[in-house]
Design a protein around this motif. Structure first.
Motif, short mmCIF file in Angstrom:
data_model
loop_
_atom_site.label_atom_id
_atom_site.label_comp_id
_atom_site.label_asym_id
_atom_site.label_seq_id
_atom_site.Cartn_x
_atom_site.Cartn_y
_atom_site.Cartn_z
N THR A 1 -8.52 -10.92 4.72
CA THR A 1 -8.07 -11.01 3.34
C THR A 1 -9.26 -11.25 2.41
N THR B 1 0.82 -1.21 0.00
CA THR B 1 0.00 0.00 0.00
C THR B 1 0.85 1.26 0.00
N GLU C 1 -6.61 -8.24 -1.64
CA GLU C 1 -6.06 -7.44 -0.55
C GLU C 1 -5.68 -8.37 0.59
N ARG D 1 -4.87 -8.77 4.24
CA ARG D 1 -5.05 -8.04 5.49
C ARG D 1 -5.32 -9.07 6.56
N THR D 2 -4.65 -8.97 7.69
CA THR D 2 -4.76 -9.99 8.72
C THR D 2 -6.21 -10.19 9.14
N ASN E 1 -1.64 -5.22 2.42
CA ASN E 1 -2.14 -4.15 3.29
C ASN E 1 -2.20 -4.65 4.74
N VAL E 2 -1.16 -5.33 5.17
CA VAL E 2 -1.07 -5.87 6.52
C VAL E 2 -0.47 -4.79 7.42
N ASN F 1 0.04 -10.04 13.56
CA ASN F 1 0.00 -10.37 12.13
C ASN F 1 0.51 -11.76 11.80
#
Length: 558
Positions: free
Chosen positions: A533, A349, A527, A529-530, A440-441, A482
Motif C-alpha cells: 500500500t 480498479t 493505492e 495493495r496487499t 487494487n487488492v 489478502n
C-alpha cells in the motif's frame, strides 16, 4: 492500660484485621467469578418504546431490528417516512428484520417485506450514556433497486476501533416503494422517499444515539455504490443546506446515475399503472396503494428508458425534484453547493466488470448498453467515448465477448471512478480536507476470470470478511493472501471515524495517507495493495478521459 490489657487489645486488633482481609479476598474472588457488568443496560428506553439488546462475548452489545420509522404501508405507501409509532413494553432487539422489497426480487418473504424500515446498532458493552463515542452511519448500496449490503455485523469495526466507535446500519425503501415519481405522486405522495428514509434515520441518530453511548455531534456518514451516491445526495440536499446531521463522510464507489425530473420519470409511473390494471381507476395512485405487496411485486421490473433499446441495470432512482435534489450532481459540486465536511472517497480498479454483460463483443453491443443506462448519449458522444476505450489491443478472457473488458473500463470510469475523482477535486477547491483511494487488492480467482478488482469489494475488508454475510473472497479470510490488508484498511477507516483523519490512529507501519489538496496534492490517492500500500498519482491518461466525461456529465443528467 496494664500490660495484659495492651496484649489483649493488640490481639483483638490483629484478629479483626485478619477477618477483614479474609472477607475482602472472598468478595474479590466472587466478583471475579461474575460476568462483566455492562456500563449501560442493554435495555434502552426511547420515547416510543424500549429495546432490549444482546451483549456479545466479544465485548460488543448489539440491537438488531430497531424500528426508526412507521411501517410504510397502506396510505403511507409512496409517502414520506413518518416517525415510529408508540409500542408498549420492551421489544427484544435480537434478530435482523426483513430488508425492503427490491425490483425484480419476487414476492414478500421472511427475509424481505414492505414493512422494512429498521436499523441495527453496535456499541461497546462498556459504553454508557455520556460516553460520546464517534458514530459510523452506513448507507448500503444496491442501485436504489435493492438493499444489497443488508445486515452487516458492525462488531468487527467496533473492535477494530479499540472499542471507540458506535456503528449504525439500516434499510431504506428502494424500487417504486422508494423512488416512484410522476405528477400523481407529486400531488399526493412523496418524491425521493428512499433518500428521505435515510434523512429520517440520520435524524433518529441525532435524537437517540446518545442512549447507546454515541455522540450525535460526531457522525461519519458512509456508504458504498448507491449508498455512496446517497452520501453525495445528502451532502448536496436542499442546495447543500447543513442541518447538522453528519460531520464527515466516507464514500466507496460514488455513483453518478442519471437524474431525471418528475416529468421525465412519468413513463415509469404510467407503465406501472398499465401493468397493474389500475388504468380502470380514476385515482390511479390510490389503486396502486390498494394493491397487495405481492400484486405490486409481480409488476415490479425494469423497462427501457424512453429512447433506449434495452432496460437499464437500474430504472428506479433519485429524481431531480428541485426540492431535495436541486441540481445535477456534477453541477452542484462544481458550484460548491454541498456541506463541507472532511471526506474519504475512492473506487476499485475494475468498477465496471460486474455490470457490463460478458457477452459484449463489439461497438454495437457496447453502445447499446451505454445508451440503455444514459439515453441522453448522442451519436457524436458515443463516437468519442468509443475512441477513448478502443477494443483493439485490450486483454481478452475465456467465455467473454471481445469488447467486454474495455466496455467495463469505460462504464466504470463513467459512472464511478471519474465522478469520485471530480468530487475530490471539488472538495479540494473549497479547502475541504479529503482523502482519495484506489482499491487494487488482487484476488487471484477474480483476476483469472477477468473481473479484476471489482465494484465495492473493499467492504469485505473494511467491515471484516467474517461480517459481510459470506460475501468476502477466500483470499480476504484469515490465512488468505489478502488477509493482511484487513487490519490496514480498518485502521485508516476507524481512525477517520474517530478523528476525521485516517492517519491519526492508523496501523503502525502503514504509510501516511496524503490529502488531495490544491497544487502538488492534486491527483494524490492511496493505492491499497496487499503488502504494498502506498501513494500514487492519478495517471495522465485517466485524467484526460475523466476530463471528457466531466464535460458531458450534465448532458447525461449526472
Amino acid at each position: 492500660m496494664t500490660r495484659w490489657s495492651r496484649t489483649l487489645y493488640l490481639a483483638l486488633f490483629f484478629l479483626q484485621a485478619f477477618l477483614i482481609m479474609r472477607v475482602f479476598l472472598y468478595l474479590s474472588a466472587a466478583v471475579t467469578a461474575l460476568p462483566p457488568v455492562l456500563a449501560v443496560s442493554s435495555t434502552v428506553h426511547l420515547n416510543y418504546t424500549s429495546y432490549r439488546g444482546t451483549a456479545l462475548k466479544n465485548g460488543v452489545t448489539q440491537w438488531l431490528g430497531v424500528r426508526y420509522a412507521a411501517p410504510p404501508l397502506g396510505d403511507l405507501r409512496f409517502r414520506e417516512p413518518q416517525p415510529p409509532l408508540a409500542e408498549d413494553g420492551v421489544v427484544d432487539a435480537d434478530a435482523y428484520k426483513p430488508i425492503c422489497l427490491g425490483t425484480a426480487a419476487g414476492p414478500p418473504t421472511n427475509e424481505s417485506a414492505e414493512d422494512c424500515l429498521y436499523m441495527n446498532i453496535f456499541a461497546p458493552s462498556s459504553a454508557k450514556k455520556g460516553s460520546k463515542l464517534p458514530v459510523y452511519f452506513f448507507i448500503q448500496g444496491g442501485g436504489f433497486n435493492t438493499n444489497s449490503n443488508a445486515n452487516y455485523n458492525g462488531s468487527g469495526l467496533v473492535m477494530a476501533s479499540d472499542m471507540n466507535i458506535v456503528v449504525v446500519n439500516f434499510n431504506y425503501r428502494v424500487g417504486p416503494y422508494g423512488f416512484l415519481a410522476g405528477e400523481e405522486v407529486l400531488a399526493d405522495g412523496g418524491i425521493n422517499n428512499g433518500l428521505k428514509d435515510q434523512r429520517l434515520a440520520l435524524q433518529w441518530v441525532q435524537q437517540y444515539i446518545s442512549l447507546f453511548g454515541g455522540d450525535p455531534g460526531h457522525v461519519t456518514m458512509g456508504g458504498d455504490s448507491a449508498g455512496a451516491q446517497s452520501v453525495n445526495l445528502q451532502v448536496t440536499a436542499y442546495g447543500g443546506r447543513d442541518d447538522g446531521l453528519f460531520h464527515a463522510t466516507a464514500a466507496e464507489s460514488q455513483s453518478f446515475s442519471g437524474l431525471r425530473t418528475v416529468k421525465e420519470n412519468q413513463f415509469a409511473y404510467d407503465n406501472l399503472v398499465i401493468r397493474t390494471g389500475c388504468t380502470r381507476a380514476v385515482d390511479t395512485l390510490s389503486c396502486l396503494r390498494n394493491l397487495t405487496a405481492t400484486e405490486l411485486q409481480e409488476q415490479n421490473f425494469n423497462t427501457p428508458f424512453p429512447g433506449a433499446q434495452d432496460p437499464p441495470l437500474y430504472m428506479y432512482g433519485p429524481t431531480l425534484d428541485y426540492n431535495f435534489i436541486t441540481d445535477y450532481t456534477y453541477r452542484a459540486y462544481a458550484q460548491g453547493k454541498f456541506v463541507k465536511v472532511p471526506a474519504i472517497g475512492g473506487d476499485d480498479t475494475n468498477e465496471g466488470t460486474i455490470f457490463v454483460p460478458m457477452t459484449t463483443a463489439n461497438l454495437s453491443d457496447t453502445d447499446t448498453f451505454l445508451q440503455s443506462q444514459w439515453p441522453s448519449f448522442t451519436l457524436s458522444q458515443l463516437r468519442t467515448w468509443n475512441s477513448l476505450y478502443p477494443i483493439a489491443g485490450t486483454p481478452s478472457f475465456p467465455d467473454s465477448g471481445r469488447a467486454w473488458r474495455e466496455a467495463s473500463k469505460g462504464y466504470g470510469e463513467t459512472r464511478y471512478i471519474c465522478p469520485g475523482i471530480f468530487i475530490s477535486g471539488a472538495q479540494a477547491n473549497c479547502s475541504v480536507p479529503n482523502w482519495n483511494y484506489r482499491w487494487n487488492v488482487i484476488d487471484p480467482p477474480a483476476a483469472k476470470e477477468g473481473y479484476g478488482v471489482s465494484h465495492t469489494i473493499e467492504v469485505n475488508a473494511i467491515w471484516g470478511p467474517e461480517n459481510t454475510n459470506g460475501g468476502a473472497p477466500d483470499s480476504y479470510m484469515r490465512g488468505g493472501v489478502n488477509y493482511p490488508i484487513v487490519s490496514v484498511v480498518q485502521g485508516y477507516w476507524t481512525s477517520f471515524i474517530r478523528s476525521y483523519n485516517p492517519n491519526t490512529h492508523r496501523v503502525k507501519g502503514s504509510p501516511e495517507w496524503q490529502r488531495w489538496t490544491k497544487g502538488e496534492g492534486y491527483w494524490n490517492r492511496l493505492e491499497f495493495r496487499t503488502n504494498a500500500t502506498g501513494m500514487e498519482k492519478v495517471p495522465r491518461d485517466q485524467r484526460e478521459r475523466c476530463a471528457y466525461l466531466r464535460s458531458i456529465g450534465v448532458e447525461l443528467k449526472q
